[in-house]
Each structure stands twice: as structure tokens, then as C-alpha cells.
Design an enzyme around this catalytic site. Sequence first.
Site, PDB file in Angstrom:
ATOM      1  N   HIS A  72       0.840  -1.125  -0.109  1.00  0.00           N
ATOM      2  CA  HIS A  72       0.119  -0.047  -0.023  1.00  0.00           C
ATOM      3  C   HIS A  72       0.747   1.351   0.032  1.00  0.00           C
ATOM      4  O   HIS A  72       0.299   2.412  -0.257  1.00  0.00           O
ATOM      5  CB  HIS A  72      -1.023   0.109   1.085  1.00  0.00           C
ATOM      6  CG  HIS A  72      -0.483   0.571   2.630  1.00  0.00           C
ATOM      7  ND1 HIS A  72      -0.119  -0.633   3.465  1.00  0.00           N
ATOM      8  CD2 HIS A  72      -0.222   1.462   3.149  1.00  0.00           C
ATOM      9  CE1 HIS A  72       0.292  -0.147   4.523  1.00  0.00           C
ATOM     10  NE2 HIS A  72       0.179   1.132   4.540  1.00  0.00           N
TER      11      HIS A  72
ATOM     12  N   ASP B  43       1.475  -7.603   2.388  1.00  0.00           N
ATOM     13  CA  ASP B  43       1.417  -6.382   2.096  1.00  0.00           C
ATOM     14  C   ASP B  43       2.793  -5.731   2.014  1.00  0.00           C
ATOM     15  O   ASP B  43       3.360  -5.340   2.838  1.00  0.00           O
ATOM     16  CB  ASP B  43       0.797  -5.614   3.240  1.00  0.00           C
ATOM     17  CG  ASP B  43       0.513  -4.109   2.783  1.00  0.00           C
ATOM     18  OD1 ASP B  43       0.813  -3.649   1.864  1.00  0.00           O
ATOM     19  OD2 ASP B  43      -0.258  -3.338   3.597  1.00  0.00           O
TER      20      ASP B  43
ATOM     21  N   SER C 248       3.864   2.422   8.462  1.00  0.00           N
ATOM     22  CA  SER C 248       3.727   1.387   7.357  1.00  0.00           C
ATOM     23  C   SER C 248       5.089   1.031   6.509  1.00  0.00           C
ATOM     24  O   SER C 248       5.787   2.130   6.068  1.00  0.00           O
ATOM     25  CB  SER C 248       2.700   1.667   6.261  1.00  0.00           C
ATOM     26  OG  SER C 248       1.542   1.850   6.998  1.00  0.00           O
TER      27      SER C 248
END
Length: 712
Positions: A86, A223, A647
Site C-alpha cells: 500500500h 502487504d 507502514s
Amino acid sequence: MKPRTILLALACLLLPAVGWADEGMWMLGNLDKKTSQVMKDMGLQLSAKQLYHPRRPSLKDAVVSFGGFCSGVVVSHEGLVFTNHHCGFSSIRQRSTMEHNYLEDGFVARMREEEIPCPELFVRFLVRQENVTRRVLSAVRPGMDEADRSLAIDSVMWTIGREVMDKDSTTVGAVDAYYGGNEFWLSVYRDYYDVRLVFAPPSSVGKFGREEDNWEWPRHTGDFSVFRIYAGKGNLPAEYSPDNVPYCPAYVAPISLDGYREGSFCMTLGYPGSTERYLSSYGIEEMVNGRNQAQIDVRGVKQAIWKREMERRDSIRLMYASKYDESSNYWKNSIGMNRAIRHLHVLDKKRAMEKELQRWIENTPRERKKLFTLLEGLEANYLARREADRANAYFTEAFFNGPELVQLALSILNFDFEGEHETVVAGLEGIVEQYANLDMDIDKEVFAALIDTYRAKVDSAYWPAFFQTIDTLYGGKAATFVDTLYAHSDLTSPRGLKRFLERDTTYHIYEDPAITLSIDLLAQLFEMNYGMREPSREIRRGERLFNAAVRRMYDERNFYPDANSTLRLSFGTVCGYQPRDGVEYNYYTTVQGILEKARAHAGDIGFSLQPELEELLSSGRFGRYADKDGQMKVCFISNNDITGGNSGSAMFNGRGELLGLAFDGNWEAMSSDVCYEPCLQRTIGVDIRYILLIIEQYAHASNLIHELSLPD
């Protein structure tokens, strides 16, 4: 709340201290002996200097700020960087077409020549940190009001940063405020601007579960994505050039294939964006009812329109995928945060602490003289701006984060056509890119819907002037007003921009209705902010004094500063949790869960698997990437303390070896930006072994595996 509940809350919520070893986002350049000892007692085998050293290679040299909005980790001597899918999503989407849909199908560069430049990206390495508090605060004079204080401090901060760049043009100096503006630290960085896409898994891996699983545990999302840093001569930063070579890092993160057990030491290194752990209860209440609720109400309307059209047409899905993903992420975050703040009684806990602070102030002569009315003043000033702040939040969401025609108009209006050639070209390419991924019919529907939403949610005292036009000329019909606006604006396509750039004498850009509307909106936003200037200044002062007072009251505790997009370390253990009575979550998931979810959500694109992926996951042939018990783990959780910006953060074991990449938090603890919940808060990471399985056995990208230093 029961008295015992309040006591527990006070013990574990508002008072960040090393006593709760899994709480805190610690500065690597300011790790004290007490914190270092706690980490060692928990299982860290590296010294503080092996974590951070300003002059010699250390673990911090393998960690990057990725694009300024995520984190990443260097895993090869040729500049490979692992980050989240992402985090690379927008760049992957920009390189995708209907013929080559890298979002859905994935991408792999099997040779260096196939790696795709991403000029919108950069990576940032921390070189060193230095405490400059004394120098910054030397500019503050007795009797200064908050505005003058801010100007004086900003001037010194800018000067210090400029000195770094003047001394070494390959570095960037940034001075950041800590502890509510009571301390200041200089961070020196080196930024690399030639970043290229190397590998992206298909969405069936990188976004498995999509919106439904976002912020949820158990999770089964791979991810991750892979990029490469390129450098110019001398391994120094350089703009993109075919002559650049892979960056040679000072330190490469070693990779572990041993996995983890419950209770294993785990630490994250990354660049968390912002937290407000020391914010007063009045500030939290304002956040809940203002910014968060505005995002929930406005983005929910906008995203429903986008989603409907994305499901109807593949071309729209490709155009809107990235902005929908970004918007919905913060939307769901706001929903979860407001829910958790209420469910976990965060405001009650904050208020209980503030009562204790007030008693301490009253019983401490030197504090009573300066701070007796501190909390009373904070409450009064938040109340003074409450309605205007709420309207401001809805105004920004509805009109500046809503219709893209307004965003385009403002981009063109504020464009610096006299800047450096490369900057101008990049800016124009960005505007053209926005046009290429915009459907004006959808944008018109969004604009009209958000006008109606704003009207329903905000007092008429804060309505824009064009609302009266809608009521008098268009019978109150926002859609008719919007249709007319778009029909008469030349900025609904690149044609208006082209006419402006070519100095077409028949086109007067300031008479374009999209421009005039945008200017009017800016003027009203300025007026709203100006009207709040006095209480806002006093709030900044009050929160700064509040922060400092809490630290003095608990002077035996070791406080970490709020996140502010600088490099931080968090530490804890791999562990499950019990979100509610009768429910217990394990600390890992396996590929079996992927297959189960795919069957349970048959026909749902968010849980679909390519046949070859399903075959691999069903085969049981996972080689060296399987755990000792034969299971192929996908994700795991720890009680590390992270937030947005983390992230892609590296998750390390006690030997400083890479276990995985952090990519999410959990739904039950969405209030974590204002309050750490030791029993509930978890970091969700993707297992490095699942990453390697997908690269090697699904994508057959052995060229990348060979670059990594994997154990035998």
C-alpha cells in the site's frame, strides 16, 4: 466507570513510561540507559551503538523514510528496499494500464533494465541527530506572546537547518519540535531521488481482504512491494539518469528464517507520522467531534459514489483505485478511533489524570503561581473555537478534499511557472496525471453530494456564499449549480491549462468560474482560521505548558516524545490478545486462512486468488520458508507501538534480523494515536518468509532472491 477501572486506566494509559516496556516511540539518538536495559532484559542482543551511531554503520542505516509517508528497509548490497504494497500502491497504479495492470497482476523486473523509474518517490536516510533545544529557545524572550515566540523559534530552526545544507549540499537539515514544543532536535538526512519499481505482488496477495479486512485481525495480507535505490557518482544522491548505479548501503538488514514464538522480543524501526498522546481531554474531544467526524461523514458520501462507479467499470477502478484506497484508509481510521475513544473511556481517563494534575499544581507553590488557571484556560479556549473548528473541518473535507475540479483549479492558480525547469515539468506532469485519472461526471456528482452534506451538517453561519446562489438561482438544487459550473469552466479538461500556458488572450483564467469559486473558498477558509486565531494561540501555549507540567509531575518517569515523522524505535514482544470476553486471538496466521477466506467470500474480488496462487498455497511445498512445524505463516502480531507512517517499518528480532514488515494496527485499539492500550494494541506485520515465498515460488524472481543474504 468503576474506581478500580479508573486506577488501572491511570496506570497504563496516559503516563508513557519505560515501566510499560511495549509502549513508546523512542528516539534512537536519545536512548537512555534505563530504556536500553529494559530492551536487553526483554531479549535485545544489540548495543545502543549498534542500533544508532552517527559516524559508523548501524542498524538505523538500513531503515528509510519511504516517499515521506511510509517506511522501508534496505535488504541488499545493491539497494533493494522492502516496503508495504500500500506504500507503493500509487506508484504501481501510475505505471499500470488496461493492457499491463500491475495492480491486479503484479510486476517483476527480471533484469535491471526492466526496473521502472518512479520520479515521484524518494527515500530518506538519517545521518545523525543532535539536541539543539538550548540554541532554539535562546531566541525566546520574557514577555513574548505565543505568536512572537513561534516566529522567533521558527527563524532559529530554519537557520540551523540551512547551516547543515550549506556545509554539505548532499544533506538536508530539519529541526523538529518535541514534547509539545518544549524540546528541539536537529535531524540530518540524505535523500535519494532515483527510486525504481522492482517487484509488486498481485492484489490477491498485496491487498488480500481489501477494505473489509483493513485494520482487522486476523489478517492474511502479503502487504509488500520492492523498489531499488539508485545513486550517482560517489554513491551520492542524484536525479534519475540511465547512468546511475544501484545504491551501496552502509548497512543491510540481515534476514531471519527462524520465525518467532509467543513472547519473542520484537522491535520496529520506522518513521511514524504523528501521535497526540499528551493532548488534553479538551483537544481529544475537539478531534472526535471535528476532524474525525468530518472525515467520517464527508468521505463516506464521496467514497460511496466512487465505489459504485469502480464496480461498474474496470477503467474507473484503475483510475480511482489509489485515491479511493488512501481516502478510505483514513475514513475507516476515523471511525475506529472515535469508536475506541468512546468504548475505552479515553476521555474519562484523561480527565481523571487532569484532576490529579490540578491537585498537584495547587499543592506545589512554584507551580500554583504559574499554572493555577492552566486547565481552566484550556477548557475556555477550546470552547471559544469549538463551532468554528468543527465547521472548518467539514469545510476542508467537503470542498478542498472533495471535488477534484477545485483541487485542479488551486493547483493551477498556485503553480510556480518561474521555478526551476525540472520542478515546473514535474508539477505540470502531476496536473496532467490528475486529469488522466479523473472522470468529470463522477466529480460533478461528488461535488453536488458534498454540498448537500455540508449544508446538513454545518450551521448556516458557516455556509459559503455560493449556497445563496444555489438557493436563489437554482431552486436549492446543488446538482444544477454544479452542472452549470462545470459547463462553463475550461478547467474541466487540460484544454484550459493549455490555453493559459500558451497565453491565449481570449482566455482570462481569473474569470474561469472554477477559479473564482476556489478563490472565494480560500478567502472563507482564511476568515474562519482568522476568527480562531486568538483561542488557537492560547491553545498552543496551554498544551505546551500542559505537556511540560505532566512531565514535571511524574519526573521519575522516562517519557518518550510524540511521533513527528522522525525515526523511532518501538519494542515489545510477539503476542496474541483477547479483544473481548470469550474471544482469544492467536499471534499468527497461516496460508490455510487465505484459502478459507477465499472460499467463504467466493465471487468477492477482494478475496479472489489466481489459480496458480491457490495451487501454490494448497500444495504444502513451502521449502525453507515453512516454520519448523511445517506451517506457512503469513502475518503475525506484536505489542509494538506504531502509527501512520510506520507502514513498511522493519520488524526485527533481538539479533537485529528482519522478521517482517509492519503494515497495520488492530481495530480494537484505534484510539492509539491519543492513548496506548497495553492489553489491546497490536502491530500487524507480514512475515518475511511469506514475502520471500511469493517472490521465489509464485513470481519465480530468483534474481531478487540471489541478492539477499539468506541463511543457509
